[in-house]
Each structure stands twice: as structure tokens, then as C-alpha cells.
Design a protein around this motif. Structure first.
Motif, PDB file in Angstrom:
ATOM      1  N   THR A   1      -0.875 -12.680  24.823  1.00  0.00           N
ATOM      2  CA  THR A   1      -1.418 -13.509  23.751  1.00  0.00           C
ATOM      3  C   THR A   1      -1.000 -12.994  22.377  1.00  0.00           C
ATOM      4  O   THR A   1      -0.847 -13.781  21.441  1.00  0.00           O
ATOM      5  N   THR A   2      -0.804 -11.687  22.247  1.00  0.00           N
ATOM      6  CA  THR A   2      -0.378 -11.116  20.965  1.00  0.00           C
ATOM      7  C   THR A   2       0.917 -11.755  20.491  1.00  0.00           C
ATOM      8  O   THR A   2       1.068 -12.067  19.304  1.00  0.00           O
ATOM      9  N   PHE A   3       1.848 -11.945  21.394  1.00  0.00           N
ATOM     10  CA  PHE A   3       3.115 -12.574  21.037  1.00  0.00           C
ATOM     11  C   PHE A   3       2.875 -13.966  20.459  1.00  0.00           C
ATOM     12  O   PHE A   3       3.451 -14.341  19.433  1.00  0.00           O
TER      13      PHE A   3
ATOM     14  N   SER B   1      -0.349   0.345  19.529  1.00  0.00           N
ATOM     15  CA  SER B   1      -0.089  -0.498  18.361  1.00  0.00           C
ATOM     16  C   SER B   1      -0.153  -1.977  18.716  1.00  0.00           C
ATOM     17  O   SER B   1      -0.693  -2.781  17.959  1.00  0.00           O
ATOM     18  N   TRP B   2       0.352  -2.338  19.886  1.00  0.00           N
ATOM     19  CA  TRP B   2       0.339  -3.748  20.305  1.00  0.00           C
ATOM     20  C   TRP B   2      -1.092  -4.245  20.482  1.00  0.00           C
ATOM     21  O   TRP B   2      -1.414  -5.372  20.119  1.00  0.00           O
ATOM     22  N   ARG B   3      -1.957  -3.389  21.004  1.00  0.00           N
ATOM     23  CA  ARG B   3      -3.361  -3.784  21.187  1.00  0.00           C
ATOM     24  C   ARG B   3      -4.093  -3.879  19.843  1.00  0.00           C
ATOM     25  O   ARG B   3      -4.942  -4.744  19.655  1.00  0.00           O
ATOM     26  N   LEU B   4      -3.768  -2.982  18.920  1.00  0.00           N
ATOM     27  CA  LEU B   4      -4.345  -3.078  17.581  1.00  0.00           C
ATOM     28  C   LEU B   4      -3.869  -4.354  16.891  1.00  0.00           C
ATOM     29  O   LEU B   4      -4.656  -5.040  16.220  1.00  0.00           O
TER      30      LEU B   4
ATOM     31  N   LEU C   1      -4.727  -9.660  14.630  1.00  0.00           N
ATOM     32  CA  LEU C   1      -4.303 -11.063  14.577  1.00  0.00           C
ATOM     33  C   LEU C   1      -5.387 -12.007  15.086  1.00  0.00           C
ATOM     34  O   LEU C   1      -5.581 -13.091  14.525  1.00  0.00           O
ATOM     35  N   ALA C   2      -6.092 -11.603  16.133  1.00  0.00           N
ATOM     36  CA  ALA C   2      -7.190 -12.438  16.636  1.00  0.00           C
ATOM     37  C   ALA C   2      -8.280 -12.562  15.577  1.00  0.00           C
ATOM     38  O   ALA C   2      -8.845 -13.648  15.382  1.00  0.00           O
TER      39      ALA C   2
END
Length: 124
Positions: free
Chosen positions: A40-42, A95-98, A103-104
Motif C-alpha cells: 500500500t505504501t507504493f 524506513s518503508w514502514r515509517l 503517508l497514511a
């Protein structure tokens, strides 16, 4: 094309579907959350650009991407300076989880801000 537009505009549909599917497949709630948030980050990277433009008519084009790259660089530098074994994958996961959380949060606040603006317009 319509489906892709919907998924970019509403990335939490992707999160929900991936979480549900991965949880059914693997029977592990924690791994399902991690997997769904990673994918979902992407979509959130592009969703923020689109939702801010649609709601506020303000073009933030590359700002989410630049912010994500800066966060990744900061985590890589911290991992390098930690003195322990240098693990790039560990720093990238953190970093991707942060980035997902940030972003959320931005997405939710943008929607809430738009709703509040419309309520104020209706009251006046």
C-alpha cells in the motif's frame, strides 16, 4: 484503467484486500499487516499527489517521492553509523514502514481537512 484510478485514489481498498487475502492464506495477522502496508505504501506515494490535487487543486507532484527518498537516506545513514553490522534491508524495511505511517496520516488528514472545509462552506 478505471480500476487503477480507483485504487490510486483509495489506497486503503488495496490495504484491506491484501490484508484479508494474506491473512486467509497464511493465517498470520502480523505478517498480513506488514505485507499489506508494504504494498500500500507504493500506492500511497501516488495517491497523496492525486488526492491533494483533486481536493485542494494544489500540485505536490514529486514532494511525496522526495520525502520518501530523504527518509530512506536518513535511515541508511543511521544504520551505517550505529556501529553494528550494516544491514541495508533492515534500514529499508524500517524506513518503508515509517513512510507508510506518514503517508497514511497525510492521506487521512487531507480527507478530514477537505470535509471540514466543506462543512464550514455549508455553514456560511
Amino acid at each position: 484503467m478505471l480500476i487503477l484510478s480507483i485504487l490510486i485514489t483509495c489506497p486503503f481498498i488495496i490495504f484491506g484486500l491484501l490484508f484479508w487475502g494474506f491473512k486467509k492464506l497464511k493465517k498470520d495477522k502480523n505478517r498480513a499487516v506488514r505485507f499489506a502496508s508494504d504494498v500500500t505504501t507504493f500506492f500511497l506515494l501516488f495517491s497523496i499527489q492525486k488526492i491533494v490535487f483533486l481536493l485542494f487543486d494544489y500540485d505536490v507532484r514529486v514532494l511525496p517521492l522526495i520525502g520518501a527518498v530523504v527518509i530512506i537516506i536518513i535511515f541508511l545513514v543511521i544504520e551505517r553509523l550505529s556501529g553494528e553490522q550494516y544491514e541495508v534491508s533492515k534500514a529499508l524495511k524500517k524506513s518503508w514502514r515509517l513512510i507508510f505511517i506518514l503517508l497514511a496520516s497525510i492521506y487521512v488528514f487531507a480527507i478530514l481537512g477537505f470535509v471540514i472545509m466543506k462543512i464550514i462552506e455549508l455553514i456560511q
